[in-house]
Structures are given as C-alpha cells and as structure tokens.
Motif scaffolding. Structure first.
Motif, mmCIF file in Angstrom:
data_model
loop_
_atom_site.group_PDB
_atom_site.id
_atom_site.type_symbol
_atom_site.label_atom_id
_atom_site.label_comp_id
_atom_site.label_asym_id
_atom_site.label_seq_id
_atom_site.Cartn_x
_atom_site.Cartn_y
_atom_site.Cartn_z
ATOM 1 N N VAL A 56 0.840 -1.199 0.000
ATOM 2 C CA VAL A 56 0.000 0.000 0.000
ATOM 3 C C VAL A 56 0.877 1.252 0.000
ATOM 4 C CG1 VAL A 56 -1.753 1.287 1.291
ATOM 5 C CG2 VAL A 56 -1.869 -1.218 1.143
ATOM 6 N N ARG A 57 2.007 1.199 0.712
ATOM 7 C CA ARG A 57 2.920 2.341 0.739
ATOM 8 C C ARG A 57 3.477 2.629 -0.646
ATOM 9 N NH1 ARG A 57 7.592 0.734 3.098
ATOM 10 N NH2 ARG A 57 6.260 -0.149 4.724
ATOM 11 N N ALA A 58 3.823 1.560 -1.375
ATOM 12 C CA ALA A 58 4.350 1.752 -2.724
ATOM 13 C C ALA A 58 3.309 2.410 -3.625
ATOM 14 C CB ALA A 58 4.788 0.414 -3.303
ATOM 15 N N LEU A 59 2.050 1.965 -3.528
ATOM 16 C CA LEU A 59 0.991 2.578 -4.323
ATOM 17 C C LEU A 59 0.731 4.022 -3.884
ATOM 18 C CD1 LEU A 59 -1.466 -0.451 -4.476
ATOM 19 C CD2 LEU A 59 -0.236 0.545 -6.417
ATOM 20 N N THR A 60 0.844 4.266 -2.579
ATOM 21 C CA THR A 60 0.634 5.617 -2.058
ATOM 22 C C THR A 60 1.711 6.570 -2.561
ATOM 23 O OG1 THR A 60 -0.467 4.762 -0.078
ATOM 24 C CG2 THR A 60 0.459 6.979 0.048
ATOM 25 N N LEU A 61 2.975 6.128 -2.518
ATOM 26 C CA LEU A 61 4.057 6.977 -3.019
ATOM 27 C C LEU A 61 3.891 7.248 -4.506
ATOM 28 C CD1 LEU A 61 6.565 8.196 -1.513
ATOM 29 C CD2 LEU A 61 5.370 6.440 -0.215
ATOM 30 N N SER A 62 3.435 6.242 -5.250
ATOM 31 C CA SER A 62 3.203 6.438 -6.681
ATOM 32 C C SER A 62 2.139 7.503 -6.913
ATOM 33 C CB SER A 62 2.780 5.115 -7.323
ATOM 34 O OG SER A 62 2.499 5.289 -8.691
ATOM 35 N N ALA A 63 1.069 7.480 -6.102
ATOM 36 C CA ALA A 63 0.007 8.476 -6.251
ATOM 37 C C ALA A 63 0.462 9.861 -5.808
ATOM 38 C CB ALA A 63 -1.216 8.038 -5.450
ATOM 39 N N LEU A 64 1.298 9.927 -4.778
ATOM 40 C CA LEU A 64 1.812 11.218 -4.313
ATOM 41 C C LEU A 64 2.782 11.839 -5.322
ATOM 42 C CD1 LEU A 64 2.378 10.400 -0.535
ATOM 43 C CD2 LEU A 64 0.768 12.091 -1.448
ATOM 44 N N ALA A 65 3.447 10.996 -6.109
ATOM 45 C CA ALA A 65 4.297 11.436 -7.223
ATOM 46 C C ALA A 65 5.352 12.455 -6.800
ATOM 47 C CB ALA A 65 3.431 11.999 -8.348
ATOM 48 N N PRO A 66 6.292 12.073 -5.906
ATOM 49 C CA PRO A 66 7.308 13.033 -5.474
ATOM 50 C C PRO A 66 8.187 13.500 -6.627
ATOM 51 C CG PRO A 66 7.847 10.797 -4.749
ATOM 52 C CD PRO A 66 6.455 10.749 -5.283
ATOM 53 N N ARG A 67 8.466 14.802 -6.607
ATOM 54 C CA ARG A 67 9.366 15.414 -7.574
ATOM 55 C C ARG A 67 10.460 16.143 -6.812
ATOM 56 N NH1 ARG A 67 4.565 18.493 -10.739
ATOM 57 N NH2 ARG A 67 4.480 19.334 -8.618
ATOM 58 N N ALA A 68 11.598 16.308 -7.446
ATOM 59 C CA ALA A 68 12.749 16.905 -6.773
ATOM 60 C C ALA A 68 12.395 18.273 -6.192
ATOM 61 C CB ALA A 68 13.913 17.035 -7.749
ATOM 62 N N GLY A 69 12.665 18.437 -4.896
ATOM 63 C CA GLY A 69 12.443 19.706 -4.222
ATOM 64 C C GLY A 69 11.064 19.880 -3.633
ATOM 65 N N ASP A 70 10.163 18.905 -3.797
ATOM 66 C CA ASP A 70 8.791 19.027 -3.303
ATOM 67 C C ASP A 70 8.712 18.869 -1.782
ATOM 68 O OD1 ASP A 70 7.723 19.518 -5.758
ATOM 69 O OD2 ASP A 70 6.677 17.598 -5.955
ATOM 70 N N LEU A 71 7.668 19.484 -1.221
ATOM 71 C CA LEU A 71 7.377 19.408 0.213
ATOM 72 C C LEU A 71 6.114 18.582 0.430
ATOM 73 C CD1 LEU A 71 7.583 20.331 3.228
ATOM 74 C CD2 LEU A 71 6.298 22.385 2.552
ATOM 75 N N LEU A 72 6.188 17.608 1.351
ATOM 76 C CA LEU A 72 5.052 16.754 1.710
ATOM 77 C C LEU A 72 4.602 17.043 3.128
ATOM 78 C CD1 LEU A 72 3.255 14.111 1.244
ATOM 79 C CD2 LEU A 72 5.113 12.907 2.421
ATOM 80 N N TRP A 73 3.274 17.085 3.327
ATOM 81 C CA TRP A 73 2.692 16.997 4.662
ATOM 82 C C TRP A 73 2.147 15.586 4.822
ATOM 83 C CZ3 TRP A 73 -0.860 21.937 5.340
ATOM 84 C CH2 TRP A 73 -0.040 23.079 5.399
ATOM 85 N N ASP A 74 2.643 14.867 5.831
ATOM 86 C CA ASP A 74 2.174 13.517 6.140
ATOM 87 C C ASP A 74 1.352 13.609 7.418
ATOM 88 O OD1 ASP A 74 1.776 10.865 6.672
ATOM 89 O OD2 ASP A 74 3.874 10.284 6.659
ATOM 90 N N ILE A 75 0.034 13.582 7.288
ATOM 91 C CA ILE A 75 -0.886 13.807 8.409
ATOM 92 C C ILE A 75 -1.340 12.454 8.955
ATOM 93 C CG2 ILE A 75 -3.100 14.796 9.088
ATOM 94 C CD1 ILE A 75 -2.714 16.885 6.891
ATOM 95 N N GLY A 76 -1.180 12.287 10.275
ATOM 96 C CA GLY A 76 -1.421 10.978 10.884
ATOM 97 C C GLY A 76 -0.313 10.039 10.489
ATOM 98 N N ALA A 77 0.934 10.472 10.744
ATOM 99 C CA ALA A 77 2.110 9.835 10.141
ATOM 100 C C ALA A 77 2.437 8.464 10.711
ATOM 101 C CB ALA A 77 3.330 10.751 10.288
ATOM 102 N N GLY A 78 1.961 8.142 11.920
ATOM 103 C CA GLY A 78 2.314 6.850 12.506
ATOM 104 C C GLY A 78 3.820 6.711 12.647
ATOM 105 N N SER A 79 4.398 5.719 12.022
ATOM 106 C CA SER A 79 5.842 5.489 12.097
ATOM 107 C C SER A 79 6.629 6.382 11.139
ATOM 108 C CB SER A 79 6.142 4.026 11.783
ATOM 109 O OG SER A 79 5.787 3.749 10.440
ATOM 110 N N GLY A 80 5.937 7.170 10.331
ATOM 111 C CA GLY A 80 6.607 8.073 9.406
ATOM 112 C C GLY A 80 7.072 7.435 8.112
ATOM 113 N N SER A 81 6.598 6.217 7.802
ATOM 114 C CA SER A 81 7.153 5.473 6.673
ATOM 115 C C SER A 81 6.938 6.170 5.335
ATOM 116 C CB SER A 81 6.565 4.057 6.626
ATOM 117 O OG SER A 81 5.164 4.091 6.456
ATOM 118 N N VAL A 82 5.754 6.779 5.132
ATOM 119 C CA VAL A 82 5.492 7.438 3.851
ATOM 120 C C VAL A 82 6.376 8.675 3.703
ATOM 121 C CG1 VAL A 82 3.752 8.713 2.527
ATOM 122 C CG2 VAL A 82 3.166 6.528 3.597
#
Length: 402
Positions: free
Chosen positions: A240-266
């Motif tokens: 699920v994490r792999a699919l989530t990262l694919s949907a989030l589509a990180p690009r160089a220099g981008d900023l993410l907010w991870d809300i309800g981060a749990g262990s912080g894996s994403v």
C-alpha cells in the motif's frame, strides 16, 4: 550612458593545504590588497604576512557572519576550504549578500583531490559532507561495490564511521583515510572497517569508502520492507505504501505533509526519493512521533520534521505543501480545514480502511473529483497442511489534484 558596475567588496577565496603556493594569481592579489582578512585559524596559518587586518572566524560558524557583514563596503577576503560551494561555507555567506557584493575564487575541492589520488570517477561516486551531520546519512548508499567520498570532522569521527559500518554488516568495507590532502602533511592509509585500528588521524580528514559486506542494502524503489521501520503496528504496509508513493508522485524539491504519520514510513520514503525533498510529519501520539523521528534518523533522512499534534486543530505552518498524505485521523473536519490551504496543483492522497472513512472519501470525490482506488491484497497462509489466501483489510485510496 551605462553605469559602471561597482567591484564586489567581498572575495571568497578557497584555500587548500598547500596554502599560498597553491593559490591562483587573482587569489593572491585579492589577499595582498584586502583591508580585512577573515578565516579559520588553520587557514590563516597557511598565509604569509599580509598588510590587511586579520580576524579569526569564530565557532560556531554562524557567529562569524555578523563579523563579516561589519566589513561591508571595505575590501575583504574570506578564507574557506577548497571549493567554498561544495559542502563548504560559501552559500551560508552569500545568502546574506546581494549578487554584486561578492566574488569567489575556488581551489580544488577535497573530493577532486581524493578522486585524483585514487583514480575514481567523481560522477559515479557518492560525495557527502558529514562534518556536523549523523553518519546515518550514509545508510541509503550502503550497498556492496558502492563508492563514497566522505568529509569528516576529525579522527574520532573516522573511528565512529568504521564502527557504524561494522555494526551495519559492512565491516568488510575498505576505508582509505586521507589526511591534509594537497599539502606537506598529506598522508594516505587504508584499513577495513572491521578491526579498524588506525590512530593519530589528523584534521582535515576525508575517507574514501569502498562498501563491502553482507549487510542489508536499502532498495531504491518505493516500498521498503516493513522491517526497516520501528512501529507499534501503525504502519502503512509495504504494498500500500508503494501505491501511495506512486500516487503522491514526489518530484525533486517538493514538500510533503504527512498527516497521521504513525511510524513516518510514507514521509521517510518521500525523502529517500530525492535529496532535495522535504517533509513534515504530523502525529498525535507521542510514542509514534518518537518512532517516526528514530526511523528517519536511522534511515538517513534526519531532515524529516516531526510535529506532535492532532489535525485539524494542528496543521503545519510555513510554506504550502506540494503534496499531502492523510494516513490517519481522516475526518470531514480535517478535509474542510485542509482544502482551503492547498494551492492549485497540490496532490492530495488519503487512505481509508473503515466503511465510514470510505463513505467520506466517496463524498469528497463526488465534490472535488479525483480518482478512487480499492486496494485488495491477500497473503498465502496455512489451511491445515495446505496453503490458501488470507485477505487483508481492503484500503480505499482517494487521489486528487487541487
């Protein structure tokens, strides 16, 4: 009639261990004509007597910037190691200046000198400055056969590096310890990390690492094995994490907010996807927040900012994110508070497990658009003396671009 450009008052001179002898003629001229020269004591000691006033750069480094700015308008030379803009002090200073106030005259960097001694191709080598950074930043690069050039604070840090590699299962790695490169005190020695016994290691020091051993290497693909993360069970699992990262589509220099981060894996895998990426993890549970910090540290992305708080009462301050992931605490109130803060183009991904959360995402998708994905996974598990499929809880994922 065009205005004549004024000459910069500050010249940043990169100096190597060969001192005055290794400086270019423009660098010598700048030093000879400067009214004020400021630099670390080690660098100042490499110079002959000069006419300008001499000032030692203090520790910590930031305390020296006001001293430098006091000289604004007067011909000043700042001394820095080698190439001031490659893990050097240059950008820390120029950020406080206008573009026409300064010029730079670099020398060979320690990385260039090290590559020249060993015959390594710099473009194929990891280059890290760990003077004041944790050794764990090396962790994503530890894979057999990988080469790295590492700048370290002192001899004790070299011993710490050897011990770190040994504990991580890479004790068979070779460490080329390189002291005072380019100067009369230059010394090159080599040792395995396991059983490292070199002593009297003198500053400045760099290590050229050839990684070897049976330690576990981190994959460069999204979806690290769950075992890499310390967790109380609140963890976005690998597929699920792999699919989530694919949907989030990180690009160089981008900023993410991870809300309800749990262990912080994403957030951690977001940061691992590119060294310029940034992330803020918001987690209400202090123990889970502590796990997120520990995981980020051990996996080499200590730049993760972890905030303890519950959304929507607490949301990150500062720059607007390029992407947001909601992994826990999903609610109508959260989405209502969050949506107005997102700029056009922001990617939002939310995962739901319960029927109530799934209904919420269905409602918001009808209102805001985007895509819904139902993720259903099953694992092989024993049924008596045979095997069958044991289903996991399905996950519904809403992904939308604002």
């Amino acid at each position: 009639m065009a205005e004549t450009a004024k000459a910069p008052w500050l010249t940043i001179v990169g100096i190597g261990e060969d001192g005055w002898a290794g400086l270019s003629e423009p660098a010598r001229q700048a030093l000879s004509s400067a009214a004020h020269i400021i630099g670390p004591p080690r660098h100042l000691a490499l110079l002959p007597p000069l006419t300008g006033a001499v000032e030692e750069w203090p520790v910590p480094f930031a305390d020296g910037i006001p001293l430098l700015l006091r000289q604004r308008g007067h011909a000043t030379v700042m001394l820095a190691s080698g190439d001031p803009f490659w893990f050097g002090a240059g950008s820390s200073v120029t950020g406080a200046l206008q573009a026409d106030e300064w010029t730079a005259l670099p020398s060979l960097s320690t990385f260039s000198l090290t590559a020249a001694r060993l015959g390594w191709a710099l473009q194929d080598t990891v280059c890290l400055g760990l003077h004041a950074a944790p050794l764990s930043r090396l962790r994503p690069h530890l894979t057999p056969g990988r080469k790295a050039l590492i700048l370290l604070r002192d001899g004790a840090a070299v011993c710490d590096l050897a011990a770190y590699l040994d504990v991580a299962g890479f004790g068979a790695s070779t460490l080329h310890v390189m002291e005072a490169l380019g100067g009369p005190r230059e010394r090159l020695r080599a040792s395995m990390a396991s059983g490292f016994a070199l002593d009297d290691i003198r500053h400045p020091v760099a290590v050229a690492l050839v990684c070897a051993g049976a330690g576990e290497a981190m994959t460069t693909a999204s979806g690290l094995d769950d075992g890499w993360f310390r967790s109380d069970g609140q963890l976005t699992k690998r597929p699920v994490r792999a699919l989530t990262l694919s949907a989030l589509a990180p690009r160089a220099g981008d900023l993410l907010w991870d809300i309800g981060a749990g262990s912080g894996s994403v957030a951690i895998e977001w940061l691992l996807s590119h060294p310029a990426n940034r992330a803020v993890a918001l987690e209400a549970d202090p123990a889970r927040a502590a796990n997120a910090r520990a995981n980020a540290q051990s996996l080499g992305v200590d730049r993760l900012k972890v905030i303890e708080g519950r959304a929507p009462d607490t949301l990150p301050e500062g720059p607007a994110p390029h992407a947001v992931f909601i992994g826990g605490g999903l609610s109508h109130a959260l989405l209502e508070a969050l949506w107005p803060r997102l700029r056009p183009g922001t990617r939002l991904v939310a995962n739901a497990v319960t029927l109530e959360s799934e209904a919420l995402l269905t409602h918001w998708r009808a209102a805001k658009g985007g895509a819904l994905l139902r993720i259903e996974l099953a694992d092989a598990a024993p049924i008596g003396n045979r095997q069958g499929w044991k289903s996991r809880y399905p996950v519904v994922q809403w992904s939308v671009t604002v």
